[in-house]
Design an enzyme around this catalytic site. Sequence first.
Site, PDB file in Angstrom:
ATOM      1  N   ARG A 103       0.835  -1.202   0.000  1.00 20.52           N
ATOM      2  CA  ARG A 103       0.000   0.000   0.000  1.00 20.52           C
ATOM      3  C   ARG A 103       0.865   1.245   0.000  1.00 20.52           C
ATOM      4  NH1 ARG A 103      -4.954   0.203   4.109  1.00 20.52           N
ATOM      5  NH2 ARG A 103      -3.314   0.894   5.510  1.00 20.52           N
ATOM      6  N   THR A 107      -1.770   7.362  -0.637  1.00 15.30           N
ATOM      7  CA  THR A 107      -3.049   7.084  -1.321  1.00 15.30           C
ATOM      8  C   THR A 107      -3.756   5.853  -0.757  1.00 15.30           C
ATOM      9  OG1 THR A 107      -2.049   5.608  -2.953  1.00 15.30           O
ATOM     10  CG2 THR A 107      -2.046   7.976  -3.463  1.00 15.30           C
ATOM     11  N   ASP A 199       0.049  -2.878  12.160  1.00 19.92           N
ATOM     12  CA  ASP A 199       0.601  -3.249  10.851  1.00 19.92           C
ATOM     13  C   ASP A 199       1.047  -4.713  10.908  1.00 19.92           C
ATOM     14  OD1 ASP A 199       2.622  -3.705   8.751  1.00 19.92           O
ATOM     15  OD2 ASP A 199       2.259  -1.598   8.297  1.00 19.92           O
ATOM     16  N   ASP A 202       4.723  -5.522   9.794  1.00 16.97           N
ATOM     17  CA  ASP A 202       5.742  -5.050  10.750  1.00 16.97           C
ATOM     18  C   ASP A 202       5.769  -5.930  11.993  1.00 16.97           C
ATOM     19  OD1 ASP A 202       6.518  -3.037   9.084  1.00 16.97           O
ATOM     20  OD2 ASP A 202       5.511  -1.435  10.177  1.00 16.97           O
TER      21      ASP A 202
HETATM   22  C1  PRP Z   1      -1.092  -4.732   4.432  1.00 17.67           C
HETATM   23  C2  PRP Z   1      -1.816  -6.047   4.563  1.00 17.67           C
HETATM   24  C3  PRP Z   1      -2.620  -6.102   3.296  1.00 17.67           C
HETATM   25  C4  PRP Z   1      -2.980  -4.647   3.072  1.00 17.67           C
HETATM   26  C5  PRP Z   1      -4.400  -4.438   3.495  1.00 17.67           C
HETATM   27  O1  PRP Z   1       0.004  -4.890   3.605  1.00 17.67           O
HETATM   28  O2  PRP Z   1      -0.959  -7.147   4.724  1.00 17.67           O
HETATM   29  O3  PRP Z   1      -1.899  -6.598   2.186  1.00 17.67           O
HETATM   30  O4  PRP Z   1      -2.104  -3.870   3.886  1.00 17.67           O
HETATM   31  O5  PRP Z   1      -4.819  -3.165   3.194  1.00 17.67           O
HETATM   32  P1  PRP Z   1      -5.893  -2.864   2.063  1.00 17.67           P
HETATM   33  O6  PRP Z   1      -7.032  -3.796   2.276  1.00 17.67           O
HETATM   34  O7  PRP Z   1      -6.261  -1.425   2.344  1.00 17.67           O
HETATM   35  O8  PRP Z   1      -5.252  -3.019   0.729  1.00 17.67           O
HETATM   36  P2  PRP Z   1       1.036  -3.702   3.272  1.00 17.67           P
HETATM   37  O9  PRP Z   1       0.613  -2.995   2.033  1.00 17.67           O
HETATM   38  O10 PRP Z   1       1.243  -2.869   4.482  1.00 17.67           O
HETATM   39  O11 PRP Z   1       2.327  -4.487   2.871  1.00 17.67           O
HETATM   40  P3  PRP Z   1       3.227  -5.501   3.709  1.00 17.67           P
HETATM   41  O12 PRP Z   1       2.445  -6.793   3.816  1.00 17.67           O
HETATM   42  O13 PRP Z   1       4.428  -5.626   2.855  1.00 17.67           O
HETATM   43  O14 PRP Z   1       3.511  -4.914   5.053  1.00 17.67           O
HETATM   44  N1  URA Z   2      -2.588  -3.177   6.843  1.00 16.26           N
HETATM   45  C1  URA Z   2      -2.270  -3.623   8.086  1.00 16.26           C
HETATM   46  O1  URA Z   2      -1.262  -4.312   8.265  1.00 16.26           O
HETATM   47  N2  URA Z   2      -3.078  -3.280   9.108  1.00 16.26           N
HETATM   48  C2  URA Z   2      -4.189  -2.544   8.948  1.00 16.26           C
HETATM   49  O2  URA Z   2      -4.895  -2.284   9.933  1.00 16.26           O
HETATM   50  C3  URA Z   2      -4.493  -2.097   7.642  1.00 16.26           C
HETATM   51  C4  URA Z   2      -3.686  -2.438   6.618  1.00 16.26           C
END
Ligand code: PRP
Ligand code: URA
Length: 207
Positions: A103, A107, A199, A202
């Site tokens: 993400r 945005t 997150d 993380d």
């Molecule tokens: C997080 C999570 C999903 C997404 C959810 O990933 O693991 O993939 O956000 O959010 P959405 O429904 O609004 O798209 P992130 O983009 O933070 O990436 P990561 O898994 O690499 O931390």
């Molecule tokens: N991605 C995450 O990891 N946590 C949230 O709450 C939303 C998006």
Amino acid sequence: MTQCQILDHPLITHKLAILRDKETDAAQFKATLASLTALMSHAVFAHLAAEDVVIDTPLEAMTTQKLAKPPVLVSILRAGNGMADSFFAICPEASLAHIGAQRDPETHLPEFYYEKYPADLAARQAILIDPMLATGGSAIMAADRLKEKGVSDIVFTCLVAAPEGIAAFHDAHPDIRIITAALDRELNDNCYILPGLGDAGDRIFNT
Ligand code: PRP
Ligand code: URA
């Protein structure tokens, strides 16, 4: 019509409470996520197609069932890996595919960066995996890519879903069942799930 199945089980809720707790460290988070995912696997694998087979037990022949085709687990990187490894351990006959999406912090839209699938993807049932369904953007994009590759039977599973994400996913993919351990209240201004668990990536990877 999207079916959303919320898993109602005391041990799932208990383990999710550990994940939600901000005092839970990365080591305990990973271990708890693995065992929670194992509990979810009963529901997640319940829709796999099976076929009759004849086998010989040590005592006699019998007709029973085996999987018609092992599924393809599709982890949405990176947080999906925290669950996918556990599903893969329970169903080692599966293939484990990956879709990279991250993400944008401004945005909140997902940016695609990677994909890897087995060659016969289109002929297999797919289980799309991501712990968090927030706006729904990442899961929708991943499901779009699977359908573009010809996959017609997809289940999406997550730990925590927001109502906004379920609605958006339903609009985009009304044919895909969602299986979640919890349905939370809402998104905050940064599109994080409330109460949520923070997150997920993380917390799993200690970044
Ligand atoms: C997080 C999570 C999903 C997404 C959810 O990933 O693991 O993939 O956000 O959010 P959405 O429904 O609004 O798209 P992130 O983009 O933070 O990436 P990561 O898994 O690499 O931390
Ligand atoms: N991605 C995450 O990891 N946590 C949230 O709450 C939303 C998006």
